[in-house]
Write a protein that holds these residues in place. Structure first.
Motif, PDB file in Angstrom:
ATOM      1  N   TRP A 111      -0.982  -0.459  -4.288  1.00  0.00           N
ATOM      2  CA  TRP A 111      -1.391   0.086  -5.578  1.00  0.00           C
ATOM      3  C   TRP A 111      -0.172   0.284  -6.485  1.00  0.00           C
ATOM      4  O   TRP A 111      -0.187  -0.065  -7.671  1.00  0.00           O
ATOM      5  N   SER A 112       0.881   0.875  -5.921  1.00  0.00           N
ATOM      6  CA  SER A 112       2.077   1.173  -6.706  1.00  0.00           C
ATOM      7  C   SER A 112       2.716  -0.096  -7.268  1.00  0.00           C
ATOM      8  O   SER A 112       3.097  -0.155  -8.441  1.00  0.00           O
ATOM      9  N   GLU A 113       2.800  -1.126  -6.441  1.00  0.00           N
ATOM     10  CA  GLU A 113       3.422  -2.374  -6.896  1.00  0.00           C
ATOM     11  C   GLU A 113       2.518  -3.124  -7.874  1.00  0.00           C
ATOM     12  O   GLU A 113       2.999  -3.691  -8.859  1.00  0.00           O
ATOM     13  N   ALA A 114       1.219  -3.112  -7.616  1.00  0.00           N
ATOM     14  CA  ALA A 114       0.297  -3.821  -8.509  1.00  0.00           C
ATOM     15  C   ALA A 114       0.250  -3.177  -9.887  1.00  0.00           C
ATOM     16  O   ALA A 114       0.187  -3.868 -10.909  1.00  0.00           O
ATOM     17  N   LEU A 115       0.294  -1.842  -9.921  1.00  0.00           N
ATOM     18  CA  LEU A 115       0.214  -1.111 -11.191  1.00  0.00           C
ATOM     19  C   LEU A 115       1.589  -0.882 -11.815  1.00  0.00           C
ATOM     20  O   LEU A 115       1.680  -0.475 -12.974  1.00  0.00           O
ATOM     21  N   GLU A 116       2.642  -1.091 -11.004  1.00  0.00           N
ATOM     22  CA  GLU A 116       4.017  -0.786 -11.434  1.00  0.00           C
ATOM     23  C   GLU A 116       4.120   0.672 -11.870  1.00  0.00           C
ATOM     24  O   GLU A 116       4.710   1.002 -12.911  1.00  0.00           O
ATOM     25  N   ARG A 117       3.527   1.529 -11.057  1.00  0.00           N
ATOM     26  CA  ARG A 117       3.559   2.973 -11.319  1.00  0.00           C
ATOM     27  C   ARG A 117       3.906   3.692 -10.016  1.00  0.00           C
ATOM     28  O   ARG A 117       3.424   3.316  -8.939  1.00  0.00           O
ATOM     29  N   SER A 118       4.701   4.744 -10.121  1.00  0.00           N
ATOM     30  CA  SER A 118       5.128   5.481  -8.932  1.00  0.00           C
ATOM     31  C   SER A 118       5.445   6.925  -9.311  1.00  0.00           C
ATOM     32  O   SER A 118       5.376   7.303 -10.485  1.00  0.00           O
ATOM     33  N   GLY A 119       5.797   7.726  -8.304  1.00  0.00           N
ATOM     34  CA  GLY A 119       6.161   9.119  -8.540  1.00  0.00           C
ATOM     35  C   GLY A 119       5.070   9.897  -9.241  1.00  0.00           C
ATOM     36  O   GLY A 119       3.888   9.777  -8.917  1.00  0.00           O
ATOM     37  N   GLU A 120       5.439  10.663 -10.246  1.00  0.00           N
ATOM     38  CA  GLU A 120       4.476  11.452 -11.011  1.00  0.00           C
ATOM     39  C   GLU A 120       3.669  10.589 -11.980  1.00  0.00           C
ATOM     40  O   GLU A 120       2.651  11.030 -12.507  1.00  0.00           O
ATOM     41  N   ASP A 121       4.123   9.368 -12.201  1.00  0.00           N
ATOM     42  CA  ASP A 121       3.422   8.457 -13.110  1.00  0.00           C
ATOM     43  C   ASP A 121       2.247   7.772 -12.424  1.00  0.00           C
ATOM     44  O   ASP A 121       1.407   7.158 -13.081  1.00  0.00           O
ATOM     45  N   PHE A 122       2.178   7.878 -11.106  1.00  0.00           N
ATOM     46  CA  PHE A 122       1.087   7.247 -10.362  1.00  0.00           C
ATOM     47  C   PHE A 122      -0.222   7.972 -10.672  1.00  0.00           C
ATOM     48  O   PHE A 122      -0.242   9.188 -10.856  1.00  0.00           O
ATOM     49  N   PRO A 123      -1.354   7.252 -10.749  1.00  0.00           N
ATOM     50  CA  PRO A 123      -2.621   7.930 -11.028  1.00  0.00           C
ATOM     51  C   PRO A 123      -3.005   8.890  -9.903  1.00  0.00           C
ATOM     52  O   PRO A 123      -2.548   8.750  -8.762  1.00  0.00           O
ATOM     53  N   LEU A 124      -3.861   9.843 -10.199  1.00  0.00           N
ATOM     54  CA  LEU A 124      -4.434  10.679  -9.150  1.00  0.00           C
ATOM     55  C   LEU A 124      -5.195   9.772  -8.191  1.00  0.00           C
ATOM     56  O   LEU A 124      -5.847   8.814  -8.621  1.00  0.00           O
ATOM     57  N   ILE A 125      -5.116  10.074  -6.899  1.00  0.00           N
ATOM     58  CA  ILE A 125      -5.779   9.219  -5.922  1.00  0.00           C
ATOM     59  C   ILE A 125      -6.509  10.062  -4.884  1.00  0.00           C
ATOM     60  O   ILE A 125      -6.002  11.105  -4.448  1.00  0.00           O
ATOM     61  N   ASN A 126      -7.711   9.631  -4.515  1.00  0.00           N
ATOM     62  CA  ASN A 126      -8.471  10.370  -3.509  1.00  0.00           C
ATOM     63  C   ASN A 126      -9.260   9.414  -2.618  1.00  0.00           C
ATOM     64  O   ASN A 126      -9.364   8.221  -2.895  1.00  0.00           O
ATOM     65  N   SER A 127      -9.812   9.989  -1.535  1.00  0.00           N
ATOM     66  CA  SER A 127     -10.581   9.210  -0.573  1.00  0.00           C
ATOM     67  C   SER A 127     -11.819   9.982  -0.138  1.00  0.00           C
ATOM     68  O   SER A 127     -11.707  11.072   0.427  1.00  0.00           O
ATOM     69  N   VAL A 128     -12.984   9.420  -0.400  1.00  0.00           N
ATOM     70  CA  VAL A 128     -14.242  10.037   0.027  1.00  0.00           C
ATOM     71  C   VAL A 128     -14.296  10.168   1.547  1.00  0.00           C
ATOM     72  O   VAL A 128     -14.925  11.071   2.089  1.00  0.00           O
ATOM     73  N   LYS A 129     -13.600   9.272   2.240  1.00  0.00           N
ATOM     74  CA  LYS A 129     -13.670   9.242   3.699  1.00  0.00           C
ATOM     75  C   LYS A 129     -13.166  10.525   4.353  1.00  0.00           C
ATOM     76  O   LYS A 129     -13.468  10.776   5.527  1.00  0.00           O
ATOM     77  N   SER A 130     -12.399  11.323   3.630  1.00  0.00           N
ATOM     78  CA  SER A 130     -11.968  12.592   4.220  1.00  0.00           C
ATOM     79  C   SER A 130     -13.158  13.497   4.500  1.00  0.00           C
ATOM     80  O   SER A 130     -13.084  14.379   5.365  1.00  0.00           O
ATOM     81  N   MET A 131     -14.283  13.261   3.814  1.00  0.00           N
ATOM     82  CA  MET A 131     -15.474  14.107   3.976  1.00  0.00           C
ATOM     83  C   MET A 131     -16.652  13.396   4.628  1.00  0.00           C
ATOM     84  O   MET A 131     -17.552  14.042   5.160  1.00  0.00           O
ATOM     85  N   THR A 132     -16.664  12.069   4.615  1.00  0.00           N
ATOM     86  CA  THR A 132     -17.801  11.319   5.160  1.00  0.00           C
ATOM     87  C   THR A 132     -17.438  10.508   6.394  1.00  0.00           C
ATOM     88  O   THR A 132     -18.332  10.042   7.106  1.00  0.00           O
TER      89      THR A 132
END
Length: 424
Positions: free
Chosen positions: A324-345
């Motif tokens: 994701w980081s390389e494809a978007l060329e975003r890292s650190g605090e500039d990276f989008p918020l990210i989550n995973s439904v699998k933590s609950m399902t």
């Protein structure tokens, strides 16, 4: 020009909610649906926990006739019909009556495997020489396209009615296939989604691969730990997710509620080359899929507010973040918020992508980004790439404009969809 496509209906059967309202509340509150399954311990599974949707058999009366329920032993068929019909009703759409079918409406509903319990019963009867006692529903409950055929018949769809199957990418791919069908002008409304059977005959192969966590059998809700430093494998799950996708013109003409717009996406394969295999992703292909989705959506990487990742709680989580980081060329605090439904399902296998697409749309419509449970300390390789603030532990209530959803599956297959808050 391609037609604009919007989401006008949602349905879900998940381990932590068997309808959209329950599911939305659960992911906002961080409620896990993972539990100990006695049948797994009795069968000597190492991992004896799973994400299993819970409802009483009487609940099926809302979706199946008494005749359809005779000999019904396909959990994935149940989940898919419940989610699919809920989505259709949520969209305010009618089913075809006597006469012509709905020529403008179709179904693309995927599955990895369907009717395992029914198939097991059939095998024993055949082996015992009782083939004539199989009954008339064995084929329709065990053929992969049973789910799309069931839904297509209940609604009366006269357009494309089919089933896709691409491992854990199935649900996300199904939605993208439906979007493309509408964009080309071949339909106005499509019911898209996916489902997965539950039970030991589905989950046993993964237990044998030793990729499921076994040390949480007595503390199941702590077991699914995407992006965590101490993640030890994915928790198997099951269920179904469904979305009604519709051309914008058709939705506006009938005054439909619009949940979100789907502005683009991409589906590809790594060819099981360059590090990719039957069970591992080709990172170049993953990054290419994400980039092609951005191009198709005609947006820049910095416009993405959040990512609903695949993120299974395996050793591949840091690699996914890197992609994701390389494809978007975003890292650190500039990276989008990210989550995973699998933590609950847990990982709902072929149903995971569609369930997670429902979660993505809910976040846009209801203005929240759900938190990741069981990720108190993110993996150190992940923290080399993105700031810990971009991995929310609790739900954040905020408006987002664009959320990316991706799924990656066995066979080195990938799918990424870009969802946008609907603006006229």
């Amino acid at each position: 020009m391609k037609k604009r496509v919007v989401v006008t209906g949602l349905g879900v059967v998940a381990p932590n909610g068997i309808n959209v309202n329950e599911f939305s509340e659960a992911i906002q509150q961080g409620v896990s649906g993972i539990q100990k399954i006695n049948a797994l311990s009795e069968l000597n599974f190492s991992c004896q926990i799973a994400g299993l949707p819970i409802y009483k058999k009487e609940y099926l009366n809302n979706y199946f006739t008494s005749i359809e329920q005779r000999g019904l032993q396909a959990s994935g068929l149940e989940y898919g019909v419940i989610a699919g019909m809920d989505a259709w009703r949520d969209a305010g759409l009618e089913v075809a009556q006597d006469g012509d079918p709905l020529w403008h409406a179709g179904v693309i509903f995927g599955t990895g495997i369907l009717g395992t319990e029914k198939f097991r019963e059939a095998i024993y009867k055949v082996d015992d020489g009782k083939v004539r006692r199989l009954g008339s529903t064995t084929v329709t409950q065990t053929m992969a396209s049973g789910i799309s055929a069931f839904l297509g018949g209940k609604i009366g769809c006269g357009n494309r009615v089919t089933t896709n199957s691409s491992a854990c990418t199935t649900g996300t791919e199904a939605v993208m296939m439906a979007v493309e069908h509408i964009q080309r002008g071949n339909a106005e409304v499509m019911l898209a989604g996916s489902t997965s059977d539950s039970g030991p005959y589905v989950w046993g192969g993964f237990d044998a691969m030793r990729i499921l966590p076994y040390e949480y059998n007595e503390t199941p809700k702590q077991a699914s730990r995407p992006m965590s430093a101490d993640a030890s494998g994915f928790v198997p799950g099951s269920g179904a997710g469904a979305l009604v996708v519709e051309s914008l013109e058709h939705a506006l003409a009938r005054g439909a509620t619009i949940y979100a717009e789907i502005i683009g996406g991409a589906v590809n394969s790594g060819g099981q080359r360059q590090g990719g295999s039957m069970t591992a992703p080709n990172s170049i292909a993953v990054q290419r899929c994400i980039k092609e989705a951005l191009i198709d959506a005609d947006i820049n990487a910095d416009q993405i507010d959040a990512i609903n990742g695949h993120l299974t709680a395996t050793t591949k989580d840091p690699e996914e973040i890197r992609n994701w980081s390389e494809a978007l060329e975003r890292s650190g605090e500039d990276f989008p918020l990210i989550n995973s439904v699998k933590s609950m399902t847990g990982h709902c296998l072929a149903a995971s992508g569609s369930i997670e697409c429902v979660a993505t749309v809910l976040q846009l419509k209801e203005d929240f980004i759900f938190g990741n449970i069981n990720c108190e300390q993110p993996h150190h390789e992940i923290l080399k790439l993105i700031d810990t603030t971009q991995i929310p532990k609790k739900t954040q209530y905020q408006k987002s404009q664009i959320i990316a959803k991706a799924s990656f599956g066995f066979g080195d297959v990938n799918a990424c969809i870009i969802f946008k808050k609907y603006n006229r």
